[in-house]
Design a protein around this motif. Structure first.
Motif, PDB file in Angstrom:
ATOM      1  N   LYS A  20       1.039  -1.201   0.506  1.00  0.00           N
ATOM      2  CA  LYS A  20       0.255  -0.099   0.086  1.00  0.00           C
ATOM      3  C   LYS A  20       0.650   1.098   0.048  1.00  0.00           C
ATOM      4  CE  LYS A  20      -4.309   1.972   1.795  1.00  0.00           C
ATOM      5  NZ  LYS A  20      -4.727   2.388   2.850  1.00  0.00           N
ATOM      6  N   TRP A  21       2.612   1.176   0.458  1.00  0.00           N
ATOM      7  CA  TRP A  21       2.871   2.234   0.508  1.00  0.00           C
ATOM      8  C   TRP A  21       3.227   2.942  -0.754  1.00  0.00           C
ATOM      9  CZ3 TRP A  21       4.773   5.605   3.795  1.00  0.00           C
ATOM     10  CH2 TRP A  21       4.712   5.271   5.607  1.00  0.00           C
ATOM     11  N   THR A  22       2.911   2.353  -2.004  1.00  0.00           N
ATOM     12  CA  THR A  22       3.519   2.295  -3.445  1.00  0.00           C
ATOM     13  C   THR A  22       2.348   3.508  -3.499  1.00  0.00           C
ATOM     14  OG1 THR A  22       3.991   0.298  -3.779  1.00  0.00           O
ATOM     15  CG2 THR A  22       3.439   1.761  -5.496  1.00  0.00           C
ATOM     16  N   ARG A  23       1.325   4.074  -2.938  1.00  0.00           N
ATOM     17  CA  ARG A  23      -0.035   4.932  -3.448  1.00  0.00           C
ATOM     18  C   ARG A  23       0.056   5.944  -1.827  1.00  0.00           C
ATOM     19  NH1 ARG A  23      -1.817  -0.388  -3.887  1.00  0.00           N
ATOM     20  NH2 ARG A  23      -3.267  -0.196  -2.194  1.00  0.00           N
ATOM     21  N   ILE A  24       1.068   5.645  -1.089  1.00  0.00           N
ATOM     22  CA  ILE A  24       0.809   6.923  -0.133  1.00  0.00           C
ATOM     23  C   ILE A  24       2.103   8.050  -0.705  1.00  0.00           C
ATOM     24  CG2 ILE A  24       0.970   7.112   2.132  1.00  0.00           C
ATOM     25  CD1 ILE A  24      -0.974   5.565   2.088  1.00  0.00           C
ATOM     26  N   THR A  25       1.127   8.746  -0.529  1.00  0.00           N
ATOM     27  CA  THR A  25       2.013  10.639  -1.289  1.00  0.00           C
ATOM     28  C   THR A  25       1.977  11.358  -0.131  1.00  0.00           C
ATOM     29  OG1 THR A  25      -0.040  11.539  -1.710  1.00  0.00           O
ATOM     30  CG2 THR A  25       1.122  10.416  -3.249  1.00  0.00           C
ATOM     31  N   SER A  26       1.605  11.226   0.856  1.00  0.00           N
ATOM     32  CA  SER A  26       1.220  12.512   2.579  1.00  0.00           C
ATOM     33  C   SER A  26       1.292  11.862   3.841  1.00  0.00           C
ATOM     34  CB  SER A  26       0.132  13.400   2.507  1.00  0.00           C
ATOM     35  OG  SER A  26       0.552  14.208   1.281  1.00  0.00           O
ATOM     36  N   PRO A  27       1.874  11.972   4.529  1.00  0.00           N
ATOM     37  CA  PRO A  27       1.628  11.300   6.414  1.00  0.00           C
ATOM     38  C   PRO A  27       1.077  11.618   6.516  1.00  0.00           C
ATOM     39  CG  PRO A  27       2.996  13.248   6.171  1.00  0.00           C
ATOM     40  CD  PRO A  27       2.756  13.511   4.926  1.00  0.00           C
ATOM     41  N   GLU A  58      13.529  -3.242  -1.568  1.00  0.00           N
ATOM     42  CA  GLU A  58      13.114  -3.784  -1.832  1.00  0.00           C
ATOM     43  C   GLU A  58      11.994  -3.521  -3.012  1.00  0.00           C
ATOM     44  OE1 GLU A  58      10.645  -5.902   1.339  1.00  0.00           O
ATOM     45  OE2 GLU A  58      12.757  -6.410   2.518  1.00  0.00           O
ATOM     46  N   GLY A  59      11.389  -2.516  -3.062  1.00  0.00           N
ATOM     47  CA  GLY A  59      10.723  -1.850  -4.619  1.00  0.00           C
ATOM     48  C   GLY A  59       9.748  -1.358  -4.444  1.00  0.00           C
ATOM     49  N   PHE A  60       9.018  -0.989  -3.383  1.00  0.00           N
ATOM     50  CA  PHE A  60       7.453  -0.590  -2.834  1.00  0.00           C
ATOM     51  C   PHE A  60       7.412   0.789  -3.266  1.00  0.00           C
ATOM     52  CE2 PHE A  60       7.947  -4.776  -0.597  1.00  0.00           C
ATOM     53  CZ  PHE A  60       7.300  -5.392  -1.121  1.00  0.00           C
ATOM     54  N   ILE A  61       8.659   1.659  -2.453  1.00  0.00           N
ATOM     55  CA  ILE A  61       8.962   3.047  -2.793  1.00  0.00           C
ATOM     56  C   ILE A  61       9.872   3.189  -2.929  1.00  0.00           C
ATOM     57  CG2 ILE A  61       7.052   3.636  -0.912  1.00  0.00           C
ATOM     58  CD1 ILE A  61       9.553   4.761   0.783  1.00  0.00           C
ATOM     59  N   THR A  62       9.566   4.730  -4.282  1.00  0.00           N
ATOM     60  CA  THR A  62      11.417   5.002  -4.496  1.00  0.00           C
ATOM     61  C   THR A  62      11.938   6.041  -3.664  1.00  0.00           C
ATOM     62  OG1 THR A  62      10.724   7.465  -5.537  1.00  0.00           O
ATOM     63  CG2 THR A  62      11.091   5.164  -7.081  1.00  0.00           C
ATOM     64  N   LEU A  63      13.151   6.261  -3.802  1.00  0.00           N
ATOM     65  CA  LEU A  63      13.854   7.232  -2.583  1.00  0.00           C
ATOM     66  C   LEU A  63      12.733   8.144  -2.453  1.00  0.00           C
ATOM     67  CD1 LEU A  63      15.925   7.796  -0.006  1.00  0.00           C
ATOM     68  CD2 LEU A  63      17.990   8.571  -2.544  1.00  0.00           C
ATOM     69  N   GLY A  64      12.667   8.900  -4.070  1.00  0.00           N
ATOM     70  CA  GLY A  64      11.798  10.066  -4.004  1.00  0.00           C
ATOM     71  C   GLY A  64      10.417  10.584  -2.985  1.00  0.00           C
ATOM     72  N   GLN A  65      10.089   9.128  -3.578  1.00  0.00           N
ATOM     73  CA  GLN A  65       8.941   8.641  -2.441  1.00  0.00           C
ATOM     74  C   GLN A  65       9.117   8.953  -0.770  1.00  0.00           C
ATOM     75  OE1 GLN A  65       7.414   5.289  -4.680  1.00  0.00           O
ATOM     76  NE2 GLN A  65       5.412   6.077  -4.859  1.00  0.00           N
ATOM     77  N   TYR A  66      10.275   8.169  -0.242  1.00  0.00           N
ATOM     78  CA  TYR A  66      10.419   8.789   0.834  1.00  0.00           C
ATOM     79  C   TYR A  66      10.483   9.576   1.269  1.00  0.00           C
ATOM     80  CZ  TYR A  66      13.417   8.231   5.097  1.00  0.00           C
ATOM     81  OH  TYR A  66      13.907   9.122   6.247  1.00  0.00           O
ATOM     82  N   GLU A  67      11.320  10.275   0.601  1.00  0.00           N
ATOM     83  CA  GLU A  67      11.876  12.098   0.700  1.00  0.00           C
ATOM     84  C   GLU A  67      10.863  12.853   1.178  1.00  0.00           C
ATOM     85  OE1 GLU A  67      14.910  12.475  -1.799  1.00  0.00           O
ATOM     86  OE2 GLU A  67      16.373  11.856  -0.702  1.00  0.00           O
ATOM     87  N   VAL A  68       9.788  12.423   0.201  1.00  0.00           N
ATOM     88  CA  VAL A  68       8.469  13.561  -0.253  1.00  0.00           C
ATOM     89  C   VAL A  68       7.623  13.321   0.989  1.00  0.00           C
ATOM     90  CG1 VAL A  68       5.861  14.126  -1.492  1.00  0.00           C
ATOM     91  CG2 VAL A  68       8.234  13.887  -2.980  1.00  0.00           C
ATOM     92  N   ILE A  69       7.477  12.707   1.844  1.00  0.00           N
ATOM     93  CA  ILE A  69       6.879  12.007   2.847  1.00  0.00           C
ATOM     94  C   ILE A  69       7.530  12.695   4.064  1.00  0.00           C
ATOM     95  CG2 ILE A  69       5.840   9.979   4.317  1.00  0.00           C
ATOM     96  CD1 ILE A  69       5.008   8.308   1.877  1.00  0.00           C
ATOM     97  N   THR A  70       8.674  12.129   3.933  1.00  0.00           N
ATOM     98  CA  THR A  70       9.727  12.542   5.424  1.00  0.00           C
ATOM     99  C   THR A  70       9.272  14.235   5.027  1.00  0.00           C
ATOM    100  OG1 THR A  70      10.533  11.003   5.557  1.00  0.00           O
ATOM    101  CG2 THR A  70      11.474  13.354   6.250  1.00  0.00           C
ATOM    102  N   GLU A  71       9.669  14.672   4.107  1.00  0.00           N
ATOM    103  CA  GLU A  71       9.244  16.234   4.033  1.00  0.00           C
ATOM    104  C   GLU A  71       8.477  17.064   4.660  1.00  0.00           C
ATOM    105  OE1 GLU A  71       9.898  20.238   0.899  1.00  0.00           O
ATOM    106  OE2 GLU A  71      10.595  18.559   0.363  1.00  0.00           O
ATOM    107  N   LYS A  72       6.736  16.505   3.929  1.00  0.00           N
ATOM    108  CA  LYS A  72       5.321  16.558   4.462  1.00  0.00           C
ATOM    109  C   LYS A  72       5.549  16.664   5.820  1.00  0.00           C
ATOM    110  CE  LYS A  72       3.595  15.996  -0.407  1.00  0.00           C
ATOM    111  NZ  LYS A  72       2.298  15.015  -0.904  1.00  0.00           N
ATOM    112  N   MET A  73       5.495  15.325   6.447  1.00  0.00           N
ATOM    113  CA  MET A  73       6.162  15.515   7.847  1.00  0.00           C
ATOM    114  C   MET A  73       6.950  16.569   8.506  1.00  0.00           C
ATOM    115  SD  MET A  73       7.620  11.600  10.297  1.00  0.00           S
ATOM    116  CE  MET A  73       9.469  12.982   9.681  1.00  0.00           C
TER     117      MET A  73
END
Length: 170
Positions: A20-27, A58-73
Motif C-alpha cells: 500500500k505504501w506505493t500509493r501513499i503521498t502524504s503522511p 525492496e521496490g515498494f517505494i522510491t527514494l524520492g517517495q520516501y523523501e516527499v513523505i518525510t518532507e511533508k511530515m
C-alpha cells in the motif's frame, strides 16, 4: 544531550502494508503523536527519528517517495514548533545484511558518531515494533514499546498502550 529516538511509521505517522505504501503521498499523523513530540521536546530532549525503510530497496517505494513523505511530515511538525534534530534511515532490504536495519545498532551508532554529545544513558527509544524494543535492548537503553505486547519484561523496557502514555515516564 538527551535524545528521544523515535521510530517513524506506526509511531509518529500511520503505517501501512508494504504494497500500500506505493500509493501513499502524504503522511497521516497518528492520534496524539504531535502533542507527545511537543511534550518530549519541552522536556529537554532532542528528537531523532530512526526508521527502517526497506521499502526502498525492496521496490515498494522510491527514494524520492520516501523523501516527499518525510518532507511533508517535517513541514507539518514545524508548524507545531516541533524541531526534528535529525533523521537516520535504513533503505536496505531485509536480506541485504546491512548493519543499520533495526534491531541492529548501526543507525544509533551513526548518530553517536555524528553527535558525540549524546548521553545514551539519558536517552531512550520509542517504537511500535519488536525491532525497536530489541534495538533498545541491543544498545542497553531505555525503550518504550507501543503495542508490542508484554514479551519484554526487562526493567528498561516499558510497554505503552498509546503514545500519549509516554509522558508519564519522562
Amino acid at each position: 544531550m538527551k535524545v528521544a529516538f523515535f521510530d517513524r511509521d506506526g509511531t509518529i505517522i500511520e503505517d501501512y502494508p508494504d504494497e500500500k505504501w506505493t500509493r501513499i503521498t502524504s503522511p497521516a499523523f497518528l492520534p496524539n503523536s504531535i502533542q507527545i513530540l511537543k511534550n518530549i521536546q519541552q522536556s529537554g530532549y532532542e528528537i531523532i527519528i530512526i526508521t527502517n525503510q526497506y521499502l526502498i530497496n525492496e521496490g515498494f517505494i522510491t527514494l524520492g517517495q520516501y523523501e516527499v513523505i518525510t518532507e511533508k511530515m517535517i513541514n507539518e511538525l514545524t508548524k507545531h514548533n516541533i524541531q526534528i534534530f535529525d533523521i537516520f534511515y535504513c533503505p536496505h532490504s531485509r536480506t541485504e545484511g546491512c548493519n543499520c536495519i533495526k534491531p541492529k545498532t548501526g543507525m544509533i551508532k551513526e548518530a553517536l558518531v555524528k553527535y558525540p554529545s549524546i548521553k545514551i544513558e539519558q536517552s531512550f527509544i520509542v517504537g511500535d515494533s519488536t525491532v525497536d524494543v530489541e534495538l533498545a535492548l541491543n544498545m542497553k537503553m531505555k525503550g518504550f514499546g507501543l503495542g508490542v505486547g508484554d514479551a519484554y519484561q526487562e526493567k528498561n523496557i516499558i510497554q505503552l498502550h498509546e503514545i500519549k502514555d509516554l509522558i508519564n515516564y519522562i
